[in-house]
Write an enzyme that holds these catalytic residues in place. Structure first.
Site, PDB file in Angstrom:
ATOM      1  N   LYS A 295       3.817 -18.654 -71.398  1.00 61.51           N
ATOM      2  CA  LYS A 295       5.175 -19.145 -71.128  1.00 61.51           C
ATOM      3  C   LYS A 295       5.331 -20.620 -71.480  1.00 61.51           C
ATOM      4  O   LYS A 295       4.367 -21.367 -71.566  1.00 61.51           O
ATOM      5  CB  LYS A 295       5.566 -18.835 -69.682  1.00 61.51           C
ATOM      6  CG  LYS A 295       5.886 -17.336 -69.553  1.00 61.51           C
ATOM      7  CD  LYS A 295       6.414 -16.917 -68.227  1.00 61.51           C
ATOM      8  CE  LYS A 295       6.723 -15.402 -68.294  1.00 61.51           C
ATOM      9  NZ  LYS A 295       6.988 -14.830 -66.997  1.00 61.51           N
TER      10      LYS A 295
ATOM     11  N   ARG B  62       0.243 -10.210 -65.408  1.00 59.45           N
ATOM     12  CA  ARG B  62       0.909  -9.618 -66.582  1.00 59.45           C
ATOM     13  C   ARG B  62       0.618 -10.524 -67.764  1.00 59.45           C
ATOM     14  O   ARG B  62       1.069 -11.676 -67.788  1.00 59.45           O
ATOM     15  CB  ARG B  62       2.411  -9.529 -66.296  1.00 59.45           C
ATOM     16  CG  ARG B  62       3.225  -8.874 -67.399  1.00 59.45           C
ATOM     17  CD  ARG B  62       4.699  -8.824 -67.004  1.00 59.45           C
ATOM     18  NE  ARG B  62       5.485  -8.209 -68.053  1.00 59.45           N
ATOM     19  CZ  ARG B  62       5.893  -8.826 -69.153  1.00 59.45           C
ATOM     20  NH1 ARG B  62       5.589 -10.086 -69.355  1.00 59.45           N
ATOM     21  NH2 ARG B  62       6.607  -8.183 -70.059  1.00 59.45           N
TER      22      ARG B  62
HETATM   23  N1  HH2 Z   1       7.901 -12.018 -67.713  1.00 57.78           N
HETATM   24  C1  HH2 Z   1       8.512 -11.551 -68.815  1.00 57.78           C
HETATM   25  C2  HH2 Z   1       8.980 -10.230 -68.850  1.00 57.78           C
HETATM   26  N2  HH2 Z   1       8.820  -9.401 -67.805  1.00 57.78           N
HETATM   27  N3  HH2 Z   1       8.020  -9.006 -65.628  1.00 57.78           N
HETATM   28  C3  HH2 Z   1       7.422  -9.443 -64.511  1.00 57.78           C
HETATM   29  N4  HH2 Z   1       7.257  -8.627 -63.459  1.00 57.78           N
HETATM   30  N5  HH2 Z   1       6.962 -10.740 -64.403  1.00 57.78           N
HETATM   31  C4  HH2 Z   1       7.099 -11.634 -65.424  1.00 57.78           C
HETATM   32  O1  HH2 Z   1       6.680 -12.806 -65.252  1.00 57.78           O
HETATM   33  C5  HH2 Z   1       7.730 -11.193 -66.626  1.00 57.78           C
HETATM   34  C6  HH2 Z   1       8.195  -9.840 -66.681  1.00 57.78           C
HETATM   35  C7  HH2 Z   1       8.690 -12.429 -70.009  1.00 57.78           C
HETATM   36  O2  HH2 Z   1       7.636 -12.324 -70.911  1.00 57.78           O
HETATM   37  P1  HH2 Z   1       7.591 -11.421 -72.230  1.00 57.78           P
HETATM   38  O3  HH2 Z   1       7.744  -9.980 -71.910  1.00 57.78           O
HETATM   39  O4  HH2 Z   1       6.354 -11.765 -72.964  1.00 57.78           O
HETATM   40  O5  HH2 Z   1       8.769 -11.935 -73.134  1.00 57.78           O
HETATM   41  P2  HH2 Z   1      10.213 -11.386 -73.461  1.00 57.78           P
HETATM   42  O6  HH2 Z   1      10.966 -11.359 -72.171  1.00 57.78           O
HETATM   43  O7  HH2 Z   1      10.761 -12.383 -74.444  1.00 57.78           O
HETATM   44  O8  HH2 Z   1      10.094 -10.005 -74.037  1.00 57.78           O
END
Ligand code: HH2
Length: 266
Positions: free
Chosen positions: A208, A248
């Protein structure tokens, strides 16, 4: 929990796994690397992201969930599939296709988890992804976030959901200072969640932006995503030491090594 974004625009792996074949291959790879859960998402929640139409998200997510849930790693070794969505229709279809956990960043689908028998993640988010990073403010970020997720967890447990995770929502309507406070105060959330009857605390710091800012040379421009691995692993270790039951992450193989040192089964 390994991250699998079947999207063209996720902040770190967008466009890498946005075909069925590539997504399934990466999901299977993470299962082989030692992920206990593969979290399949079809809508980016990065700051500024626009919502995706339901049909598009369904088409991205459901076939991948189904293939992974039917894989030998899932059926023989018990690796689980979760769905990262805020849409009821997508969550329902993914659970029908074999997902056993609903990762709900809107913290609103507990009734669906109760009705289907799936586990549920209640994550804190201030605002919505499109605008959440525009000047987020709290009276007391730690108290506010903990109270929110515990209240939602209570609703889910009251509705009969048997597996409830709470997640402080690192990066979701939070400054770097907010994120660091929440990480430093994780032990309190772990204790409160256990006391409330939750399954555990889930934490997502992986790659992040705030890690890019801490790790960037001048701390004003975030380091590129590719240079955030060390900080991702460090915060995963810190979360495990603080008692988080699940992290995660994008870098599953490396995080599994951390989990062998500090994770719940260590
Ligand atoms: N962070 C993201 C997405 N989903 N779910 C939970 N429970 N906790 C988190 O911290 C979290 C999440 C954001 O990360 P990412 O999926 O890599 O990116 P994007 O939202 O751009 O797909």
């Amino acid at each position: 929990m390994g991250v699998l974004n079947v999207t063209p625009d996720s902040f770190s792996d967008g466009g890498l796994y946005d075909t069925y074949e590539r997504a399934v291959a990466r999901g299977l790879e993470m299962m082989a690397e030692g992920a206990d859960v593969v979290d399949v998402g079809g809508e980016s929640s990065r700051p500024g992201a626009e919502p995706v139409p339901t049909e598009v998200e369904l088409a991205r997510v459901v076939p991948v969930v189904e293939a992974l849930a039917q894989s030998p790693a899932a059926t023989e070794r018990g690796v689980r599939v979760s769905v990262d969505t805020v849409k009821r229709e997508v969550a329902e279809a993914a659970v029908a296709a074999g997902a056993s956990l609903v990762n709900d960043i809107s913290a609103s689908l507990w009734d669906l988890a109760a009705a289907t028998g799936a586990g549920w993640v209640a994550m804190h988010m201030q605002g919505r992804p499109r605008t959440m990073q525009e000047d987020p403010r709290y009276a007391d970020v730690v108290a506010d976030v903990h109270a929110f997720v515990l209240e939602r967890a209570g609703r889910a447990l009251g509705a009969g959901v048997r597996e409830v995770w709470v997640d402080p929502g690192i990066g979701f309507g939070k400054t770097s200072a907010h994120n660091l406070s929440l990480l430093r105060h994780l032990p309190e959330l772990v204790e409160a969640a256990a006391g409330a009857g939750c399954t555990g605390v889930l934490v997502g710091t992986s790659r992040k932006r705030f890690l890019g800012l801490l790790g960037g040379r001048d701390r004003t421009e975030p380091a590129p995503v590719a240079d955030r691995t060390e900080a991702s692993l460090a915060t995963a270790a810190a979360a495990m030491v603080a008692g988080a039951g699940m992290v995660r992450v994008h870098d599953v193989a490396a995080t599994v090594q951390v989990a062998r040192l500090y994770g719940p089964a260590a």
